[in-house]
Write an enzyme that holds these catalytic residues in place. Structure first.
Site, PDB file in Angstrom:
ATOM      1  N   SER A 104       5.498   3.453   4.461  1.00  0.00           N
ATOM      2  CA  SER A 104       5.970   4.059   5.706  1.00  0.00           C
ATOM      3  C   SER A 104       5.063   5.197   6.158  1.00  0.00           C
ATOM      4  O   SER A 104       4.744   5.315   7.346  1.00  0.00           O
ATOM      5  CB  SER A 104       7.404   4.572   5.534  1.00  0.00           C
ATOM      6  OG  SER A 104       8.312   3.493   5.419  1.00  0.00           O
ATOM      7  N   ARG A 127      12.420   0.162  -0.701  1.00  0.00           N
ATOM      8  CA  ARG A 127      12.638   0.850   0.576  1.00  0.00           C
ATOM      9  C   ARG A 127      14.124   1.155   0.725  1.00  0.00           C
ATOM     10  O   ARG A 127      14.848   0.534   1.506  1.00  0.00           O
ATOM     11  CB  ARG A 127      12.076   0.024   1.719  1.00  0.00           C
ATOM     12  CG  ARG A 127      10.624  -0.357   1.469  1.00  0.00           C
ATOM     13  CD  ARG A 127       9.928  -0.889   2.689  1.00  0.00           C
ATOM     14  NE  ARG A 127       9.326   0.191   3.459  1.00  0.00           N
ATOM     15  CZ  ARG A 127       8.523   0.001   4.494  1.00  0.00           C
ATOM     16  NH1 ARG A 127       8.256  -1.222   4.885  1.00  0.00           N
ATOM     17  NH2 ARG A 127       8.011   1.015   5.156  1.00  0.00           N
ATOM     18  N   ASP A 185       7.885   6.706  -0.134  1.00  0.00           N
ATOM     19  CA  ASP A 185       7.530   5.448   0.515  1.00  0.00           C
ATOM     20  C   ASP A 185       6.161   5.555   1.181  1.00  0.00           C
ATOM     21  O   ASP A 185       6.044   5.964   2.341  1.00  0.00           O
ATOM     22  CB  ASP A 185       8.617   5.098   1.541  1.00  0.00           C
ATOM     23  CG  ASP A 185       8.407   3.736   2.178  1.00  0.00           C
ATOM     24  OD1 ASP A 185       7.363   3.100   1.914  1.00  0.00           O
ATOM     25  OD2 ASP A 185       9.293   3.302   2.943  1.00  0.00           O
ATOM     26  N   TYR A 229      12.774  -5.594   6.456  1.00  0.00           N
ATOM     27  CA  TYR A 229      11.841  -6.555   7.037  1.00  0.00           C
ATOM     28  C   TYR A 229      12.596  -7.678   7.743  1.00  0.00           C
ATOM     29  O   TYR A 229      13.770  -7.916   7.493  1.00  0.00           O
ATOM     30  CB  TYR A 229      10.928  -7.154   5.955  1.00  0.00           C
ATOM     31  CG  TYR A 229      10.029  -6.148   5.304  1.00  0.00           C
ATOM     32  CD1 TYR A 229       8.950  -5.616   5.985  1.00  0.00           C
ATOM     33  CD2 TYR A 229      10.266  -5.725   3.996  1.00  0.00           C
ATOM     34  CE1 TYR A 229       8.108  -4.682   5.386  1.00  0.00           C
ATOM     35  CE2 TYR A 229       9.434  -4.788   3.391  1.00  0.00           C
ATOM     36  CZ  TYR A 229       8.360  -4.277   4.092  1.00  0.00           C
ATOM     37  OH  TYR A 229       7.542  -3.352   3.498  1.00  0.00           O
ATOM     38  N   GLN A 254      12.846   7.397   0.212  1.00  0.00           N
ATOM     39  CA  GLN A 254      12.122   7.599   1.470  1.00  0.00           C
ATOM     40  C   GLN A 254      10.952   8.559   1.320  1.00  0.00           C
ATOM     41  O   GLN A 254       9.886   8.357   1.912  1.00  0.00           O
ATOM     42  CB  GLN A 254      13.081   8.113   2.552  1.00  0.00           C
ATOM     43  CG  GLN A 254      13.984   7.034   3.115  1.00  0.00           C
ATOM     44  CD  GLN A 254      14.875   7.544   4.221  1.00  0.00           C
ATOM     45  OE1 GLN A 254      15.017   8.759   4.408  1.00  0.00           O
ATOM     46  NE2 GLN A 254      15.493   6.647   4.958  1.00  0.00           N
TER      47      GLN A 254
END
Length: 404
Positions: free
Chosen positions: A130, A119, A127, A224, A124
């Protein structure tokens, strides 16, 4: 290279790994795409759309595929049919699926796990966690709004004023922020909490009120939260209790892939909620943020209805599949070399982090340790191999390249 799209067989899975729009992009890049008839039907994509995009229908897409794309990991019997050196791209919960990882290793199939894509900013667009969390956050809010038997927005009428719904969201990752945004668009008063310090500003940017508990923040790696002690968890629950008791709708979204979801809300906290209130636990499949929630079911706790999420992105299969397919197309673009052939560069942190197996070796360190396997030697390092000299029985050594 030949890219195969399989029809999902896991119960309740309605998504498809590649949609017709993605197939068009791959064909234009020089790839040969084949699909199992009916692969996209549950996600509302007809076979005719795949053919128009340039894909060819085939009953057996596995035996000569270079890359096989699926949402859920392939069954072990299908893995054994794959040619050695082929690659699979799918979600792959390695910690809970060691037998499947071993089958991929033994078949010398390279397996990319979508949830292991790092991540980082550069990844992005690849991902999948997400993109699917975006769908989940929206879906869980709509489900909660449908279950709640009152208006979300404020209504001022000649007959009187209808107060807006009070919504509390726990967890402000991608899913949580989307839940906040959706609840705000529906007109609710929204409060939210996350243990990470940076999340407070993100919550406010969505128009919600950030719940401030004056506890130590828990910033972790990869976006996280860091795991909390039981003492802190207990104190957090005590401080959150009045906010939850006042809520009409509680949405919990805190989860970390491959680990049990943190318990944020006890049964006693839910029992303090009002008659007709609703709880939506998006993390029910991984143990649940709410005590007593059951994945795929709605249960009664005190005066509240508690909905446990189960494969929530699959409940909106068309948009979820479109987002997932673009993630996969972007990954394939990263890994494709000259002449549209797969070229895996393990010096790239995205490739290195996402692949679980390659060339008969388990590359993912935690999974390798769980299987009790030694760490592989780097390619190019000489390995001493005993060689018999013949009748004397003496042994000498020679160096050869490590095939791993």
């Amino acid at each position: 290279m030949r890219i195969a799209i399989v029809k999902e067989t896991a119960p309740g899975e309605a998504r498809v790994a590649l949609v017709p729009e993605a197939v068009t992009k791959l064909v234009r890049s020089g790839h040969d795409v084949v699909y199992e008839p009916g692969a996209g039907q549950a996600a509302e994509f007809a076979d005719a759309e795949y053919e128009q995009a340039g894909a060819q229908p085939r009953d057996d897409v596995l035996t000569d595929a270079d890359v096989v794309c699926s949402v859920q990991p392939l069954p072990i019997d299908q893995i054994r049919r794959l040619p050695a050196g082929s690659t699979t791209i799918s979600f792959l919960p390695v910690a809970q699926d060691l037998e499947r990882v071993a089958a991929l290793r033994d078949a010398k199939v390279s397996a990319l796990a979508l949830e292991l894509v790092p991540r980082i900013s550069r990844a992005q667009s690849m991902d999948a966690l997400s993109s699917q969390a975006l769908v989940s956050g929206y879906r869980c809010t709509v489900v909660g709004a449908g279950m709640l038997r009152k208006f979300f927005p404020l209504n001022m009428t000649a007959a009187g004023t209808v107060q807006p719904a009070e919504v509390v969201v726990l967890g402000a990752g991608v899913a949580g922020l989307q839940a906040i945004a959706t609840a705000k668009r529906l007109g609710a008063v929204v409060r939210a909490y996350d243990v990470r310090a940076a999340a407070a500003e993100e919550i406010r940017s969505m128009g919600a009120k950030s719940i401030e508990l004056e506890l130590e923040t828990l910033e972790g790696s990869g976006g996280y939260a860091r795991e909390m002690t039981e003492d802190r968890a207990q104190r957090q629950r005590e401080l959150l209790a009045p906010y939850i008791a006042a809520a009409d709708l509680l949405i919990t979204t805190a989860a970390v892939p491959g680990r049990q979801a943190p318990l944020l809300v006890t049964r006693e906290m839910v029992e303090q909620m009002k008659e007709g209130s609703v709880v939506v636990d998006l993390a029910a499949e991984s143990g649940g943020n709410v005590e007593g929630s059951v994945a795929g079911e709605t249960v009664r706790v005190g005066r509240a209805d508690v909905w446990g999420g189960s494969n929530v992105p699959s409940q909106m299969p068309s948009p979820a599949s479109k987002l997932l397919a673009q993630n996969i197309v972007n990954l394939l673009g990263l890994m494709t070399g000259e002449e549209a052939a797969l070229a895996l560069d393990f010096d790239d942190e995205i490739v290195d982090g996402a692949f679980v197996t390659h060339d008969g070796v388990v590359r993912h360190a935690p999974t390798r340790e769980a299987l009790g396997e030694p760490e592989p030697q780097p390619a190019g390092e000489p390995v001493e191999t005993p060689v018999s000299t013949g009748s004397t029985g003496e042994v000498e050594t020679t160096s050869e390249e490590d095939p791993s």
